[in-house]
Design a protein around this motif. Sequence first.
Motif, short mmCIF file in Angstrom:
data_model
loop_
_atom_site.label_atom_id
_atom_site.label_comp_id
_atom_site.label_asym_id
_atom_site.label_seq_id
_atom_site.Cartn_x
_atom_site.Cartn_y
_atom_site.Cartn_z
N ARG A 101 -8.41 5.73 15.72
CA ARG A 101 -9.47 4.82 15.30
C ARG A 101 -9.84 3.84 16.41
NH1 ARG A 101 -11.87 6.64 10.58
NH2 ARG A 101 -10.36 6.81 8.85
N LYS A 102 -9.05 3.85 17.49
CA LYS A 102 -9.21 2.84 18.54
C LYS A 102 -9.83 3.36 19.83
CE LYS A 102 -6.97 -0.75 16.62
NZ LYS A 102 -7.49 -2.11 16.49
N ALA A 103 -9.74 4.66 20.06
CA ALA A 103 -10.20 5.19 21.36
C ALA A 103 -10.79 6.57 21.18
CB ALA A 103 -9.05 5.22 22.36
N ARG A 104 -11.82 6.85 21.92
CA ARG A 104 -12.51 8.14 21.87
C ARG A 104 -11.68 9.21 22.56
NH1 ARG A 104 -17.72 10.05 21.20
NH2 ARG A 104 -18.32 11.81 22.51
N ASP A 105 -11.68 10.41 21.99
CA ASP A 105 -11.01 11.58 22.57
C ASP A 105 -9.50 11.42 22.69
OD1 ASP A 105 -13.44 12.93 22.79
OD2 ASP A 105 -13.83 12.11 24.79
N VAL A 106 -8.94 10.55 21.86
CA VAL A 106 -7.50 10.34 21.80
C VAL A 106 -7.03 10.65 20.37
CG1 VAL A 106 -5.60 8.69 22.03
CG2 VAL A 106 -7.56 8.58 23.61
N TYR A 107 -5.92 11.36 20.27
CA TYR A 107 -5.35 11.72 18.98
C TYR A 107 -3.91 11.20 18.92
CZ TYR A 107 -9.29 14.97 18.91
OH TYR A 107 -10.55 15.52 18.96
N VAL A 108 -3.56 10.62 17.81
CA VAL A 108 -2.19 10.10 17.63
C VAL A 108 -1.58 10.81 16.43
CG1 VAL A 108 -0.73 8.08 17.34
CG2 VAL A 108 -2.95 7.85 18.50
N LEU A 109 -0.40 11.38 16.61
CA LEU A 109 0.21 12.11 15.51
C LEU A 109 1.70 11.83 15.43
CD1 LEU A 109 1.87 14.79 16.76
CD2 LEU A 109 -0.46 15.51 17.23
N GLY A 110 2.29 12.30 14.35
CA GLY A 110 3.72 12.14 14.15
C GLY A 110 4.09 10.74 13.72
N ASP A 111 5.29 10.32 14.09
CA ASP A 111 5.83 9.06 13.62
C ASP A 111 4.98 7.85 14.00
OD1 ASP A 111 8.00 10.52 12.69
OD2 ASP A 111 9.15 10.21 14.52
N ALA A 112 4.27 7.91 15.12
CA ALA A 112 3.50 6.76 15.59
C ALA A 112 2.28 6.47 14.74
CB ALA A 112 3.07 6.96 17.05
N SER A 113 1.80 7.47 14.02
CA SER A 113 0.59 7.29 13.21
C SER A 113 0.94 6.76 11.83
CB SER A 113 -0.15 8.63 13.08
OG SER A 113 0.62 9.54 12.31
N ILE A 114 -0.05 6.14 11.21
CA ILE A 114 0.08 5.76 9.82
C ILE A 114 -0.90 6.65 9.06
CG2 ILE A 114 -1.58 3.84 9.90
CD1 ILE A 114 1.80 3.74 8.08
N ALA A 115 -0.37 7.54 8.24
CA ALA A 115 -1.18 8.64 7.73
C ALA A 115 -1.16 8.70 6.21
CB ALA A 115 -0.70 9.95 8.33
N GLY A 116 -1.45 7.59 5.59
CA GLY A 116 -1.55 7.60 4.13
C GLY A 116 -0.25 8.00 3.48
N ALA A 117 -0.30 9.00 2.63
CA ALA A 117 0.86 9.39 1.82
C ALA A 117 1.86 10.24 2.58
CB ALA A 117 0.38 10.15 0.58
N MET A 118 1.51 10.71 3.77
CA MET A 118 2.43 11.59 4.49
C MET A 118 3.63 10.81 5.01
SD MET A 118 0.46 14.52 6.66
CE MET A 118 1.91 15.60 6.59
N PRO A 119 4.83 11.35 4.83
CA PRO A 119 6.02 10.69 5.39
C PRO A 119 6.12 10.92 6.89
CG PRO A 119 6.65 12.74 4.35
CD PRO A 119 5.17 12.55 4.07
N LYS A 120 6.98 10.16 7.53
CA LYS A 120 7.21 10.31 8.97
C LYS A 120 8.39 11.27 9.15
CE LYS A 120 5.48 5.68 9.99
NZ LYS A 120 4.24 6.12 10.62
N SER A 121 8.09 12.55 9.09
CA SER A 121 9.14 13.57 9.17
C SER A 121 8.81 14.59 10.25
CB SER A 121 9.27 14.29 7.82
OG SER A 121 8.18 15.18 7.62
N GLY A 122 9.80 15.42 10.60
CA GLY A 122 9.57 16.46 11.59
C GLY A 122 8.55 17.48 11.12
N THR A 123 8.64 17.90 9.86
CA THR A 123 7.68 18.87 9.34
C THR A 123 6.28 18.29 9.32
OG1 THR A 123 9.41 19.80 7.93
CG2 THR A 123 7.16 20.42 7.42
N ALA A 124 6.16 17.02 8.93
CA ALA A 124 4.85 16.38 8.91
C ALA A 124 4.23 16.37 10.30
CB ALA A 124 4.96 14.96 8.36
#
Length: 425
Positions: free
Chosen positions: A310-333
Amino acid sequence: MTHFSRRHLLAAGAAAAASFGLPSIVRAQTAGRVVVIGGGFGGATAARYIKLFSPNTEVTLIERDASYITCPFSNYVLGGIKQIDDITHRRDPLQQRYGVKIVRGEATAVDTNAKRVRLKDGAQVNYDRLVVAPGIELNYAGVPGWSEQAANTVMPHAWKAGPQTLLLRRQLESMADGGTVIVAPPANPFRCPPGPYERVSMIAWYLKNHKPKSKILVLDAKDAFSKQGLFVSGWESQYPGMITWIAGKDGGKIESVDPKGMTVTAGFGKEKGAVINVIPPQTAGKIAIDAGLAEANGWCAVDPASFASRKARDVYVLGDASIAGAMPKSGTAANSQAKVVAANIVSSLRGATPPAAVFHNTCYSLVTPDYGISVTGTYRPGPQGVAEVPNSGGVSPMRADSAQRKAEADHTAGWYAGIIADTFG
């Protein structure tokens, strides 16, 4: 209740590739430069799948460490049923089999305007698309009296698998029978693996077999936790009288610690421990914060359909660093998110519309080596973020016989083998 073996996970990966339009993307001979920061379950999967979807895309993975010691299964080292070598994996197949360029180094800055990543040694790497998957940063100041030095010597967190895991293991081995182990889980949100309550179970397994007079006191900042009924039922049947869990509302939240005196002060009073495992509050990894990708809460907000920042163009943040609604911060996620990110990046580089996103999560836990429990779910992007699809998963049944618990324990091993293969090839 659905369970996943290694075969099922690999098949799921193949199905994901097909659903992302792999054949048409490959034929498009997509060019472009993608840089991935972080080689865990999220970053390594993203790098691998981008090359699978588009072999001609240049993918560079920046990672400080040669090997990856997984947080999943690190609790089993504490329980004595795994060794640290069993959960240590090299990333070489990403380069040897798929053509991912691996740069050993630490990313220290990102210029999102110039599209450039700077490394600690001064080197710079340019990108057209950037994936940031740095995991978490531990907030040592979040627990008054605690510090990084205390964590490295007397009150380990063991929340990043490796030396801290071994330190906590040594402390359990050296404590006298009859001592108290204190485990202090943080408030939400936090990275799930290694999982505080599976950790309690594995420590209990070790104590039951080697130091049966000992006790475990869980001082929790939360009032409830995932799979709580299953864990508590398992503790009562497998470790009667050994484990006491105190919720935050009942004074369980730690207010301060004294490393020299080996005591903790919680809402209900002061307790002394022979071994004290402090699991602190957490934020997104430092590079994500330094790059300006995090919100005031320390986590990175993303588009739920693509995990674009949400902060920078052409940048993707995934895994534990992201806040992704209902998804937990897990390896499978993280592994699941990475495949969606890979499809979105390849689609964006060729000017195509990305496929609709769907995410999955599976979290297995052991109560004993032969007593497994789990939770699964499917997720889709929604107006309030990533949301769980109703009735898409669930938890293990409360009433199950020993054969079913044993089967889930076996599925745990299959899940681990599958996700390692799917992440690193």
